[in-house]
Scaffold this active site. Structure first.
Site, mmCIF file in Angstrom:
data_model
loop_
_atom_site.group_PDB
_atom_site.id
_atom_site.type_symbol
_atom_site.label_atom_id
_atom_site.label_comp_id
_atom_site.label_asym_id
_atom_site.label_seq_id
_atom_site.Cartn_x
_atom_site.Cartn_y
_atom_site.Cartn_z
ATOM 1 N N ALA A 110 18.750 16.871 3.136
ATOM 2 C CA ALA A 110 17.400 16.429 2.765
ATOM 3 C C ALA A 110 17.151 16.518 1.264
ATOM 4 O O ALA A 110 16.102 16.096 0.793
ATOM 5 C CB ALA A 110 16.352 17.255 3.515
ATOM 6 N N ILE A 149 19.015 12.314 5.321
ATOM 7 C CA ILE A 149 17.616 11.890 5.337
ATOM 8 C C ILE A 149 17.456 10.792 4.302
ATOM 9 O O ILE A 149 17.542 11.039 3.097
ATOM 10 C CB ILE A 149 16.662 13.058 5.024
ATOM 11 C CG1 ILE A 149 16.955 14.262 5.928
ATOM 12 C CG2 ILE A 149 15.210 12.606 5.149
ATOM 13 C CD1 ILE A 149 16.820 13.986 7.391
ATOM 14 N N LYS A 178 12.745 2.861 1.373
ATOM 15 C CA LYS A 178 12.890 2.258 0.044
ATOM 16 C C LYS A 178 14.341 1.887 -0.258
ATOM 17 O O LYS A 178 14.633 1.239 -1.269
ATOM 18 C CB LYS A 178 12.338 3.211 -1.009
ATOM 19 C CG LYS A 178 10.821 3.379 -0.892
ATOM 20 C CD LYS A 178 10.281 4.452 -1.796
ATOM 21 C CE LYS A 178 8.770 4.551 -1.648
ATOM 22 N NZ LYS A 178 8.327 4.883 -0.280
ATOM 23 N N GLY A 232 1.128 14.272 3.697
ATOM 24 C CA GLY A 232 1.120 15.646 3.241
ATOM 25 C C GLY A 232 2.354 16.079 2.494
ATOM 26 O O GLY A 232 2.459 17.227 2.078
ATOM 27 N N SER A 233 3.315 15.193 2.295
ATOM 28 C CA SER A 233 4.506 15.578 1.548
ATOM 29 C C SER A 233 4.172 15.660 0.068
ATOM 30 O O SER A 233 3.170 15.122 -0.405
ATOM 31 C CB SER A 233 5.639 14.571 1.772
ATOM 32 O OG SER A 233 5.280 13.307 1.247
ATOM 33 N N THR A 289 -2.874 1.198 -6.882
ATOM 34 C CA THR A 289 -2.030 0.341 -7.720
ATOM 35 C C THR A 289 -2.330 -1.137 -7.534
ATOM 36 O O THR A 289 -2.389 -1.897 -8.502
ATOM 37 C CB THR A 289 -0.545 0.602 -7.424
ATOM 38 O OG1 THR A 289 -0.312 0.428 -6.022
ATOM 39 C CG2 THR A 289 -0.155 2.011 -7.835
#
Length: 607
Positions: free
Chosen positions: A361, A403, A407, A447-448, A469
């Site tokens: 991760a 992980i 993107k 929440g990350s 944005t």
């Protein structure tokens, strides 16, 4: 020991009530002119009853209760104390008095004692409630409670007994049988469709949703109605708190983004499929991060032989270590401070610890930051992953789970492209390794660290503006526990070489998310809290994807996990390109982005 004057006074009042009850009972029995021989009996019965009722009142703790907060339990205790006291007194009179006390006197005196002892205490409660209300700040916030069930009534009681500057105007409940009824003297003003009109008519300042057993979809529908009223929303979160008696104002929380998503949490039964970590040595890299730490929490439930927490930041590793030691005291833990970019250190860790399962991760994930620092993105996400994966291959790890990120699909950013190269490398490595190498790809997690949600909340707390944005920017969202459950589930499906894709649900428009958060905070978007558009940042794209054009999706046993099968890759060619990347990083002779463009055809260098 110093006597409590208030309790002494209460005891004396109770004795006077007993005497008055007995005296009035004799008077009624003989119409005010009872024979002289009964006068002595009355005095003796009163004396015995003083002792009998006194003992019973003390035993049932009538002098250890806060009567300003009296409830049904206190009423029952009064009933028991009076009945037992009366029976005890009557039994003694039968033993010591020559003449039996008439049964009509016994019954009437019991009725009068019960009425006056209970009445006096509940008058005290009513006076206490009125005193509290009068002590409250004269400016009260009108509150509407959605849900007139057990949870709603408990919250209403606490609000009414606490000086919090809140006034409950009414309940909202979808049960038509409750419509226009009164609960705790508070009217049920209608169903959810009536919320906007009630808010306007009653000048509501705050809505509390007290429906802990409702589904996420039901909550979302109610939130959708409430958010356009312009008042602040809070809710009672969990059914468990209602069952365990923990319902209180301290448990009421602000509406969260999860409540807006309109779907129930993903439920994954991991108990039957986690044998691949049970009694195994499990290594989690990036163990101090949002995903890594949640992986550690959930893996710990399945009794690994040893859990290895590897991270670069000592503070985050220390924090998750302390949490796990407290929650799982019997778990064998080992903390490792190391940088995955250090190949020798990785070899040392694998040689010493011999992990059997690896969850990788550790990564740099912030898109604009990595766009400005491409060298660090490559060193960590590509070379770091290669180091860990090579060690997993060399030291015979059974299963390696990378992980990854949405993107990595048709990447427009350095971060996404480096994650794609990491996916490609472990897939080529899988072709010649005994280790099962797989990647799990998903979108944004709520929440990350670096997530847009805490950022929006901070901007709202500061009075705005909230920065978005682009008005058409959309993203997939999932909670951290949900994502990790699916990662663990996907790991059980691994046969080697797969890219597992998690179904993230429907995409969410970021502008709508910002507007909803402002409304749920009790403000009006563009009026009280402004929203400004800053333009798409470097490396970002309007829409995220979960599959490349070449990948064909295949279903798995879990309805939220799919497998993307990419086209075959030439391992020697990929390793050669990675060597070129290493040279460029070392001497800076060529643009890193140009080399990435050659490795990942979908990536386009934006000048």
């Amino acid at each position: 020991m110093k006597l409590n004057k208030g309790l002494v006074a209460l005891f004396l009042i109770d004795i006077l009530i007993v005497w008055f009850s007995i005296g009035s009972s004799y008077s009624f029995r003989f119409y005010g002119d009872f024979p002289a021989e009964y006068r002595l009996q009355m005095i003796q019965y009163a004396g015995i009853s003083t002792i009998g009722f006194g003992i019973s009142f003390y035993y049932f703790q009538l002098y250890r209760r806060a009567w300003e907060h009296a409830s049904v339990e206190e009423l029952i205790s009064i009933l028991k104390a009076v009945v037992i006291g009366g029976v005890l007194s009557t039994a003694v009179t039968l033993l010591v008095l020559p003449e039996r006390v008439p049964i009509s006197i016994v019954v009437r005196s019991l009725e009068t004692v019960l009425l006056l002892v209970g009445g006096y205490r509940f008058i005290t409660r009513i006076i206490g409630i009125r005193t509290n209300r009068n002590a409250v700040d004269p400016v009260l916030n009108n509150v509407l409670i959605v849900g007139a069930g057990n949870c709603g009534t408990l919250i209403a009681r606490e609000i009414r007994s606490s000086a919090l500057g809140m006034k409950i105007v009414g309940f909202i409940d979808d049960d038509l049988k409750k419509y226009k009824m009164h609960v705790l003297g508070i009217p049920v003003l209608g169903t959810r469709e009536h919320i906007p009109s009630v808010v306007k008519e009653k000048d509501i300042k705050e809505i509390i949703i007290a429906m802990p057993s409702a589904s996420r979809q039901q909550i979302s529908e109610i939130v959708a109605i409430c958010k356009n009223t312009g008042v602040k929303l809070k809710m009672m979160p969990r059914l468990n708190d209602l069952i365990s008696g923990k319902v209180s104002l301290s448990k009421v929380r602000d509406i969260s983004v999860e409540d807006l998503l309109g779907r129930d949490p993903i439920k994954t039964d991991l108990d039957g499929i986690m044998n691949y970590v049970h009694h195994k040595s499990v290594l989690v890299t990036g163990a101090g991060g949002s995903i890594g730490s949640e992986l550690c929490r959930q893996i710990s439930r399945f009794e690994p032989k040893e859990l290895l927490l590897l991270g670069h930041g000592e503070n985050s590793i220390y924090t998750i270590e302390m949490e796990l030691r407290k929650t799982f005291p019997d778990l064998q833990l080992k903390t490792i401070i190391a940088d995955i970019q250090d190949k020798e250190r990785m070899n040392s860790v694998f040689d010493e610890c011999r992990p059997q399962v690896v969850f990788h991760a550790a990564a740099h994930k912030h898109v604009p930051l990595m766009e400005r620092n491409p060298t660090e993105a490559v060193k960590n996400n590509v070379f770091g992953t290669k180091n860990v994966a090579d060690c997993a291959d060399e030291y015979g790890v059974e299963r390696f789970v990378l992980i990854s990120s949405d993107k990595a699909v048709n990447p427009t950013s350095v971060m996404g492209a480096t994650k794609r190269i990491a996916e490609m490398y472990i897939q080529t490595l899988n072709t010649s390794s005994n280790t099962k190498f797989v990647a799990v790809r998903f979108g944004n997690v709520l929440g990350s660290r670096g997530s847009v949600i805490p950022f929006f909340k901070q901007q709202i707390a500061e009075g705005g503006p909230v920065t978005v944005t682009h008005p058409e920017m959309v993203r997939f969202f999932m909670t951290i526990p949900e994502a990790v459950q699916l990662v663990l589930q996907a790991g059980s499906f691994a046969s080697g070489g797969e890219i597992f894709v998690l179904d993230m649900g429907s995409p969410v428009k970021i502008l709508n998310l910002a507007e909803d958060l402002i409304k749920l905070s009790g403000f009006e978007p563009y009026e009280e809290i402004d929203i400004t558009f800053t333009g798409i940042r470097e490396g970002e794209k309007l829409y995220e994807e979960l599959l490349t054009d070449e990948e064909n999706i295949t279903a798995t046993q879990h309805n939220r996990i799919f497998i993307g099968k990419p086209s075959e890759m030439n391992r020697s060619h990929l390793e050669l390109e990675i060597l070129r990347l290493q040279r460029v990083v070392a001497d800076g002779s060529t643009s890193i982005k140009e080399i990435i463009d050659q490795i990942v055809p979908m990536y386009e260098v934006v000048s």
